[in-house]
Write a protein that holds these residues in place. Structure first.
Motif, PDB file in Angstrom:
ATOM      1  N   SER A 101       0.802  -1.230   0.000  1.00 14.24           N
ATOM      2  CA  SER A 101       0.000   0.000   0.000  1.00 14.24           C
ATOM      3  C   SER A 101       0.835   1.281   0.000  1.00 14.24           C
ATOM      4  O   SER A 101       0.273   2.371  -0.016  1.00 14.24           O
ATOM      5  N   PHE A 102       2.193   1.152  -0.015  1.00 13.61           N
ATOM      6  CA  PHE A 102       3.044   2.344  -0.006  1.00 13.61           C
ATOM      7  C   PHE A 102       4.128   2.238  -1.070  1.00 13.61           C
ATOM      8  O   PHE A 102       4.666   1.166  -1.331  1.00 13.61           O
ATOM      9  N   ASP A 103       4.456   3.404  -1.648  1.00 12.01           N
ATOM     10  CA  ASP A 103       5.551   3.482  -2.613  1.00 12.01           C
ATOM     11  C   ASP A 103       6.899   3.695  -1.931  1.00 12.01           C
ATOM     12  O   ASP A 103       7.933   3.238  -2.432  1.00 12.01           O
ATOM     13  N   ARG A 104       6.884   4.392  -0.806  1.00  8.72           N
ATOM     14  CA  ARG A 104       8.110   4.666  -0.064  1.00  8.72           C
ATOM     15  C   ARG A 104       7.831   4.524   1.428  1.00  8.72           C
ATOM     16  O   ARG A 104       6.760   4.918   1.908  1.00  8.72           O
ATOM     17  N   VAL A 105       8.811   3.989   2.161  1.00  9.89           N
ATOM     18  CA  VAL A 105       8.743   3.947   3.615  1.00  9.89           C
ATOM     19  C   VAL A 105      10.022   4.571   4.164  1.00  9.89           C
ATOM     20  O   VAL A 105      11.127   4.202   3.760  1.00  9.89           O
ATOM     21  N   PHE A 106       9.857   5.525   5.092  1.00  9.54           N
ATOM     22  CA  PHE A 106      10.972   6.143   5.790  1.00  9.54           C
ATOM     23  C   PHE A 106      11.062   5.589   7.211  1.00  9.54           C
ATOM     24  O   PHE A 106      10.044   5.289   7.844  1.00  9.54           O
ATOM     25  N   SER A 107      12.287   5.491   7.712  1.00 10.45           N
ATOM     26  CA  SER A 107      12.533   5.216   9.130  1.00 10.45           C
ATOM     27  C   SER A 107      13.760   6.011   9.524  1.00 10.45           C
ATOM     28  O   SER A 107      14.846   5.807   8.968  1.00 10.45           O
ATOM     29  N   SER A 108      13.597   6.936  10.460  1.00 11.59           N
ATOM     30  CA  SER A 108      14.680   7.846  10.817  1.00 11.59           C
ATOM     31  C   SER A 108      15.014   7.729  12.299  1.00 11.59           C
ATOM     32  O   SER A 108      14.196   8.081  13.163  1.00 11.59           O
ATOM     33  N   LEU A 109      16.211   7.229  12.592  1.00 14.00           N
ATOM     34  CA  LEU A 109      16.737   7.151  13.955  1.00 14.00           C
ATOM     35  C   LEU A 109      15.771   6.465  14.919  1.00 14.00           C
ATOM     36  O   LEU A 109      15.582   6.903  16.052  1.00 14.00           O
ATOM     37  N   MET A 110      15.179   5.388  14.441  1.00 10.96           N
ATOM     38  CA  MET A 110      14.223   4.657  15.251  1.00 10.96           C
ATOM     39  C   MET A 110      14.639   3.216  15.480  1.00 10.96           C
ATOM     40  O   MET A 110      14.377   2.635  16.535  1.00 10.96           O
ATOM     41  N   LEU A 111      15.342   2.606  14.518  1.00  9.13           N
ATOM     42  CA  LEU A 111      15.640   1.179  14.564  1.00  9.13           C
ATOM     43  C   LEU A 111      16.419   0.801  15.820  1.00  9.13           C
ATOM     44  O   LEU A 111      16.160  -0.242  16.425  1.00  9.13           O
ATOM     45  N   HIS A 112      17.357   1.646  16.228  1.00 13.96           N
ATOM     46  CA  HIS A 112      18.217   1.283  17.361  1.00 13.96           C
ATOM     47  C   HIS A 112      17.459   1.233  18.683  1.00 13.96           C
ATOM     48  O   HIS A 112      17.958   0.685  19.664  1.00 13.96           O
ATOM     49  N   HIS A 113      16.264   1.807  18.725  1.00 15.30           N
ATOM     50  CA  HIS A 113      15.472   1.759  19.948  1.00 15.30           C
ATOM     51  C   HIS A 113      14.820   0.391  20.167  1.00 15.30           C
ATOM     52  O   HIS A 113      14.321   0.113  21.259  1.00 15.30           O
ATOM     53  N   LEU A 114      14.784  -0.446  19.127  1.00 12.29           N
ATOM     54  CA  LEU A 114      14.061  -1.716  19.191  1.00 12.29           C
ATOM     55  C   LEU A 114      14.988  -2.867  19.561  1.00 12.29           C
ATOM     56  O   LEU A 114      16.171  -2.866  19.210  1.00 12.29           O
ATOM     57  N   ASP A 115      14.429  -3.876  20.234  1.00  9.46           N
ATOM     58  CA  ASP A 115      15.205  -5.078  20.477  1.00  9.46           C
ATOM     59  C   ASP A 115      15.283  -5.902  19.188  1.00  9.46           C
ATOM     60  O   ASP A 115      14.655  -5.571  18.175  1.00  9.46           O
ATOM     61  N   THR A 116      16.060  -6.963  19.221  1.00 10.86           N
ATOM     62  CA  THR A 116      16.337  -7.722  18.001  1.00 10.86           C
ATOM     63  C   THR A 116      15.068  -8.257  17.342  1.00 10.86           C
ATOM     64  O   THR A 116      14.869  -8.111  16.126  1.00 10.86           O
TER      65      THR A 116
END
Length: 205
Positions: A101-116
């Protein structure tokens, strides 16, 4: 930033560390076209969405964040900027959107907050909601081989997963083809890596 009382200074931190050029580079790398539907996962107070909307008035903007107060602030900022965007409450590990349902997905400085496990769940969900010709543009802190983080503020223990090309490998494992990592320096606080990833044919099929 993890604390509601810090929300008023979030945008000050954004400016001091020099995140605006990072966001502009992410938008440029996304190669957006009129009519594209864009999702920002972990949109916070909406800075990346606002930058995107100012540069590309004819794209459909959607943001998702678990923090209701941050979303309220993002809505106010969007109104002041004269932008229309959909802002949803939810979690990256369970994106409330249909497949492809999306052409582009952004993720900015968020991944490191999550566990594996949550990192893998996020990337699997991004792959699911991206169209076959879509693109993930992900920025996160770069960590050296000793596990020292280079990015704004105090980083969580999960930054150890960002050592070297660990982020790229994780994205590939989720069913993407990843370009070589691009890096940009912050005004203070270190280095940010930007990943461009497209669903592999097998994942898209």
């Amino acid at each position: 930033m993890g604390k509601h009382f810090l929300l008023p200074v979030y945008d000050v931190v954004h400016h001091v560390f020099g995140l605006q050029p990072i966001h502009r580079e992410m938008v440029a790398l996304a190669a957006l076209r009129d009519g594209h539907r864009v999702l920002d996962v972990g949109c916070g107070t909406g800075n990346l969405l606002r930058t995107t909307g100012k540069l590309h008035r004819e794209v459909d903007l959607v943001g998702l964040d678990p923090d209701q107060k941050a979303l309220a602030r993002a809505r106010r900022k969007a109104r002041r900027a004269g932008l229309t965007m959909r802002l949803d409450h939810g979690f990256a590990q369970e994106l409330p959107y249909p497949d492809a349902s999306f052409d582009r997905v952004f993720s900015s400085l968020m991944l490191h907050h999550l566990d594996t496990a949550s990192k893998d769940a996020l990337l699997g969900e991004v792959r699911r909601v991206l169209r076959p010709d879509g693109l993930l543009v992900l920025a996160d802190a770069v960590v050296d081989g000793h596990g020292h983080g280079h990015g704004p503020g105090r980083m969580s223990e999960h930054l150890r997963d960002n050592v070297g090309d660990a982020v790229s490998r994780r994205i590939v494992s989720a069913g993407f083809t990843v370009e070589p990592t691009r890096t940009m320096g912050l005004r203070i606080g270190g280095t940010i890596g930007i990943e461009l990833a497209r669903p592999t044919r097998a994942a898209a099929d």
